[in-house]
Design a protein around this motif. Sequence first.
Motif, mmCIF file in Angstrom:
data_model
loop_
_atom_site.group_PDB
_atom_site.id
_atom_site.type_symbol
_atom_site.label_atom_id
_atom_site.label_comp_id
_atom_site.label_asym_id
_atom_site.label_seq_id
_atom_site.Cartn_x
_atom_site.Cartn_y
_atom_site.Cartn_z
ATOM 1 N N UNK A 189 0.796 -1.223 0.000
ATOM 2 C CA UNK A 189 0.000 0.000 0.000
ATOM 3 C C UNK A 189 0.828 1.273 0.000
ATOM 4 N N UNK A 190 2.068 1.172 0.489
ATOM 5 C CA UNK A 190 2.887 2.378 0.583
ATOM 6 C C UNK A 190 2.372 3.296 1.689
ATOM 7 N N UNK A 191 2.597 4.591 1.535
ATOM 8 C CA UNK A 191 2.177 5.574 2.532
ATOM 9 C C UNK A 191 0.712 5.935 2.288
ATOM 10 N N UNK A 192 -0.192 5.333 3.100
ATOM 11 C CA UNK A 192 -1.625 5.553 2.900
ATOM 12 C C UNK A 192 -2.157 6.755 3.671
ATOM 13 N N UNK A 222 -0.633 3.811 11.019
ATOM 14 C CA UNK A 222 -1.918 4.495 11.155
ATOM 15 C C UNK A 222 -1.828 5.635 12.171
ATOM 16 N N UNK A 223 -2.585 6.695 11.909
ATOM 17 C CA UNK A 223 -2.642 7.830 12.830
ATOM 18 C C UNK A 223 -3.819 7.636 13.786
ATOM 19 N N UNK A 224 -3.526 7.668 15.068
ATOM 20 C CA UNK A 224 -4.527 7.419 16.104
ATOM 21 C C UNK A 224 -5.136 8.748 16.545
ATOM 22 N N UNK A 304 -6.360 -6.191 11.166
ATOM 23 C CA UNK A 304 -5.998 -4.800 10.900
ATOM 24 C C UNK A 304 -5.496 -4.654 9.468
ATOM 25 N N UNK A 305 -4.708 -5.612 9.013
ATOM 26 C CA UNK A 305 -4.189 -5.574 7.648
ATOM 27 C C UNK A 305 -5.325 -5.554 6.631
ATOM 28 N N UNK A 306 -6.318 -6.419 6.823
ATOM 29 C CA UNK A 306 -7.450 -6.474 5.891
ATOM 30 C C UNK A 306 -8.211 -5.160 5.887
ATOM 31 N N UNK A 307 -8.389 -4.571 7.081
ATOM 32 C CA UNK A 307 -9.126 -3.315 7.183
ATOM 33 C C UNK A 307 -8.363 -2.171 6.530
ATOM 34 N N UNK A 308 -7.054 -2.125 6.746
ATOM 35 C CA UNK A 308 -6.219 -1.081 6.155
ATOM 36 C C UNK A 308 -6.231 -1.182 4.629
ATOM 37 N N UNK A 309 -6.137 -2.401 4.132
ATOM 38 C CA UNK A 309 -6.147 -2.610 2.680
ATOM 39 C C UNK A 309 -7.463 -2.136 2.070
ATOM 40 N N UNK A 310 -8.572 -2.470 2.724
ATOM 41 C CA UNK A 310 -9.884 -2.057 2.213
ATOM 42 C C UNK A 310 -10.045 -0.545 2.255
ATOM 43 N N UNK A 311 -9.597 0.074 3.356
ATOM 44 C CA UNK A 311 -9.721 1.537 3.492
ATOM 45 C C UNK A 311 -8.845 2.254 2.483
ATOM 46 N N UNK A 312 -7.659 1.721 2.205
ATOM 47 C CA UNK A 312 -6.750 2.347 1.245
ATOM 48 C C UNK A 312 -7.366 2.365 -0.143
ATOM 49 N N UNK A 313 -8.135 1.334 -0.461
ATOM 50 C CA UNK A 313 -8.786 1.282 -1.766
ATOM 51 C C UNK A 313 -9.884 2.335 -1.894
ATOM 52 N N UNK A 314 -10.402 2.807 -0.756
ATOM 53 C CA UNK A 314 -11.465 3.813 -0.773
ATOM 54 C C UNK A 314 -10.927 5.228 -0.910
ATOM 55 N N UNK A 315 -9.615 5.368 -0.751
ATOM 56 C CA UNK A 315 -9.037 6.720 -0.811
ATOM 57 C C UNK A 315 -9.021 7.251 -2.234
#
Length: 315
Positions: A189-192, A222-224, A304-315
């Motif tokens: 994903x690189x820098x998401x 991820x930024x908290x 977390x990996x699956x969620x991050x991957x899905x969210x990155x696709x929405x960007x």
Amino acid sequence: MPSARRLPAALLLAALALSACGSPQNTGQDAQEQHDQDAGAFPVTVQDASGEVTIESPPQRIVSLTPSVTEMLFAIGAGEQVAAVDEYSNHPEKAPTTDLSGFEPSVEAITEYNPDLVVLARDAADAAEQLRKVDVPVLLMPAATTLDQAYGQMRMLGESTGHADRADEVADRVESDVDRIVEETTAELGDTDLSFYHELDAGLYSVTSETFIGQVYDRFGLENIADSAEDAAGGYPQLSAEYVVEQDPDLIFLSYPGDQVVQEVRKRPAFDEIDAVQDGDIVRLDPDISSRWGPRVVDLAESVSAAVTAAAEDQ
């Protein structure tokens, strides 16, 4: 499975059988050395939250009053030595079932199980002192705040129970798996530049990056949003709905029970303005896995990996 007392004899017989086939001399000594490597040489002295603790012999009746420790004990091969656990230790399925409390441990109830090792949470120091007065070895295990601390606790339990080699293997495997998941996800994903909000309950209690699960999120870059809260409250601040809406996280993680929790979050006033809600990036985590620092942290990293991957696709 042979007991710890019978194991040296079994190894000695195996060594004698080998000697008849031309094995080297001093096979009895070799057998003892192998036993020491497999079970750990006792007595052993380890460092827990209270200081140095010496365990004279391999424990055969362990009482674990913290779910993370229970999971670690079974993972490192000490499950058959576990005589009792606390009421919330529900994994693995073969863990014994009791109503012992880990939050308010009863010394009288614990001693009914004739333990030769008790593992308590760090804030149970009074119970630990009472148990030590009746010559019951006790380990005080604080909640891990980093992955390295979790791996270290696995290894300490291995030394304490006679499974040092197996514990090293488990800790190494867990560390390797988590590292691999993080590296593969971030490389893909690189820098998401994704932000997230972790919710512990419907009261909007959250976690900062200083907590164990906060450290897991941090590994993914991820930024908290909880890190900017005015009152960190020891790593577990209570946020307001207005604050969460204003921070507009890309991901929302929910780590408490309830079949309708995702739908309930979506219905909150003004939450429909949040990117995570609009994009459907609200993730319900397993409440147990996300609150424990045992071997199943690998499962948490995968979620977390699956969620991050899905969210990155929405960007």
